[in-house]
Write an enzyme that holds these catalytic residues in place. Structure first.
Site, PDB file in Angstrom:
ATOM      1  N   TYR A 150       0.819  -1.218   0.000  1.00 22.12           N
ATOM      2  CA  TYR A 150       0.000   0.000   0.000  1.00 22.12           C
ATOM      3  C   TYR A 150       0.854   1.270   0.000  1.00 22.12           C
ATOM      4  CZ  TYR A 150      -4.385  -2.379   0.975  1.00 22.12           C
ATOM      5  OH  TYR A 150      -5.485  -3.160   0.887  1.00 22.12           O
ATOM      6  N   LYS A 217       2.172 -13.549   6.515  1.00 23.01           N
ATOM      7  CA  LYS A 217       2.311 -14.584   5.491  1.00 23.01           C
ATOM      8  C   LYS A 217       3.805 -14.873   5.322  1.00 23.01           C
ATOM      9  CE  LYS A 217       0.438 -17.218   2.405  1.00 23.01           C
ATOM     10  NZ  LYS A 217      -0.220 -18.461   2.836  1.00 23.01           N
ATOM     11  N   ASP A 293      -3.667 -16.895   6.028  1.00 27.10           N
ATOM     12  CA  ASP A 293      -4.782 -17.684   5.486  1.00 27.10           C
ATOM     13  C   ASP A 293      -5.428 -18.525   6.575  1.00 27.10           C
ATOM     14  OD1 ASP A 293      -2.180 -18.625   5.248  1.00 27.10           O
ATOM     15  OD2 ASP A 293      -2.694 -20.195   3.846  1.00 27.10           O
ATOM     16  N   ASP A 317      -6.301  -5.174   6.008  1.00 25.65           N
ATOM     17  CA  ASP A 317      -7.424  -4.628   5.244  1.00 25.65           C
ATOM     18  C   ASP A 317      -8.461  -5.724   5.030  1.00 25.65           C
ATOM     19  OD1 ASP A 317      -8.976  -2.978   3.761  1.00 25.65           O
ATOM     20  OD2 ASP A 317      -7.561  -2.682   2.130  1.00 25.65           O
TER      21      ASP A 317
END
Ligand code: NAP
Length: 427
Positions: A150, A217, A293, A317
């Site tokens: 971002y 992640k 995840d 987000d």
């Protein structure tokens, strides 16, 4: 007593009993929800503290109203007001098309360095939800607000910049990228990660919450997301050592009690000993991590094992909207962008231009952002009273159109009527 500024002294906020707090009304439905929310905020402060405490609202401008008045969508004076008064609240803002800004919201966050996006997600009884037990999810998400993909560092496929970068990476660093690629950069720094982790941990300590979970992640993106996790643990152990215990330490403790030599050093330990959180953290905050995840499964399947989630920008987000949807609160979920001291509370939805001026939409998101603001001031009694009154009003089935259409046989009320009902229900 007269209106005073909130100040920062010796690293702490000093909150007067009659603070001046700037507000940005916002575009589209902004004026409707601001009016409605202000009615409730003022009523709660008046009811809980009599004349002793009072918020002196000071209007400051951004968006269309600012443009009409000053020719700028984001006047310098507005930035100055927020800096000077430290705490502020805003309605939604239209992103001007073709203007100099990517988005006014992003600009505000960047200019004021509001690096933590804070989104509490909690169920209010009576709100229609897709879950069987939505009340089991009660988390606060701390999302890093300034880095990651971002950061806005990207080049379109085919541009000289993209080609140059692909060439450089190939020649100098030996990594092959397809020549017809667009390129985005994902910076995640020690500074950005640690200051976010600090805020998340401090929140857990201040509110005596059971755990902070770093969501990442890192199994795939080792040096960005994986590093975010490592720096989070590092910060926790450097600055909060006597207040935290890591999940690995807890696991070792449990294994030692059970007479088993620990074999696993990392990963998901929750649910040892028959699905219950393992071990006794002794009143300390458990610091753990989950891969992003798998975190989406966890919030659905074992939501009550999580309290504070600390995430890089992109994961946060996704996760905050997914969590808000779980409690049926996407339209009423509150939020704030917070820096070292300056805090800007805001509705999390947009300007819903088709409903502009109709006194129709749900003011819940802005209203609850104001509740966060009251908590930030330490005015917890007023904050709690509003939450209780909101829940009672929804349980009475006095709701705006968005909730009414999900409930059988309920006629919607206007935004202002909803606010009046909440004010009347203040305990
Ligand atoms: P939006 O304004 O959030 O509206 C999308 C839909 O969400 C609305 O049509 C409505 O659904 C529902 N909704 C939003 N607020 C609601 C409320 N208070 N009560 C009940 N329902 C509500 O999203 P958008 O149409 O994509 O964006 C419009 C403008 O807002 C754009 O200019 C965008 O840039 C801006 N925006 C600003 C912010 C911000 O300031 N933080 C955030 C997002 C978007 P129904 O149609 O089903 O009734």
């Amino acid at each position: 007593m007269s209106p005073e500024k909130i100040t920062v002294r010796d690293g702490r906020l000093e909150i007067p009993d009659q603070p001046v707090i700037p507000f940005i009304e916002g575009d589209g439905i902004g004026p409707d929800i601001t009016r409605a929310s202000m009615h409730v905020w003022n009523a709660a402060v008046e009811k809980l503290y009599g004349g002793r405490r009072k918020i002196h609202w000071k209007e400051t401008y951004a968006g269309e109203k600012a443009f009409e008045k000053t020719g700028s969508y984001l006047p310098d004076q507005t930035i100055e007001d927020i800096r000077e008064y430290v705490v502020a609240i805003k309605g939604p803002l239209t992103t001007p098309v073709g203007g100099g800004f990517r988005s006014l919201n992003v600009s505000l966050r960047q200019i004021l360095d509001l690096y933590a996006c804070v989104r509490p997600v909690k169920y209010y009884r009576g709100v229609p939800s897709p879950m069987r037990e939505p009340e089991k999810l009660d988390v606060v998400i701390y999302r890093e607000n300034t880095e990651d993909v971002y950061a806005g560092i990207e080049w379109e496929e085919g541009t000289p910049e993209a080609k140059k970068l692909i060439g450089f990476i190939g020649k100098e660093l030996g990594k092959k990228i397809r020549p017809d690629s667009g390129i985005g950069i994902k910076p995640i720094s020690v500074t950005g990660s640690k200051r976010l982790a600090r805020k998340a941990l401090q929140h857990a300590v201040d509110h005596k919450l059971a755990s902070v979970t770093f969501v990442h992640k890192g199994n795939i993106m080792k040096y960005t997301e994986g590093a975010f996790k490592l720096w989070g643990y590092e910060l926790a152990l450097d600055e909060f050592r006597d207040k935290v215990i890591t999940e690995t330490e807890l696991y070792d403790q449990v294994m030692a009690e059970d007479g088993v030599t620990p074999t696993v050093k990392d990963g998901a330990f929750a649910g040892l000993r028959g699905g219950k959180p393992a071990g006794d953290p002794g009143g300390r905050v458990v610091v753990k991590d989950r891969i992003a995840d798998q975190m989406f499964q966890q919030v659905l399947l074992r939501p009550d094992e999580y309290d504070v989630l600390a995430t890089p920008n992109l994961n946060g987000d996704y996760l905050s909207d997914a969590c808000a949807a779980q409690v049926g609160g996407l339209g009423i979920a509150p939020g704030a962008n917070i820096g070292d001291y300056v805090a800007l509370f805001e509705a999390t939805h947009g300007t819903a231009p088709k409903y502009r001026g109709q006194d129709k939409v749900n003011p819940g998101s802005l209203l609850l952002s104001g509740v966060m603001l009251l908590e930030y001031l330490g005015w917890n009694e007023a904050a709690e009273a509003i939450k209780t009154a909101l829940e009672k009003t929804i349980l009475d089935r006095v709701v705006t159109y968005d909730l009414a259409r999900q409930l059988d046989g309920v006629r919607p009320v206007k935004a202002s009527e909803f606010a009046k009902a909440i004010a009347a229900n203040l305990p």
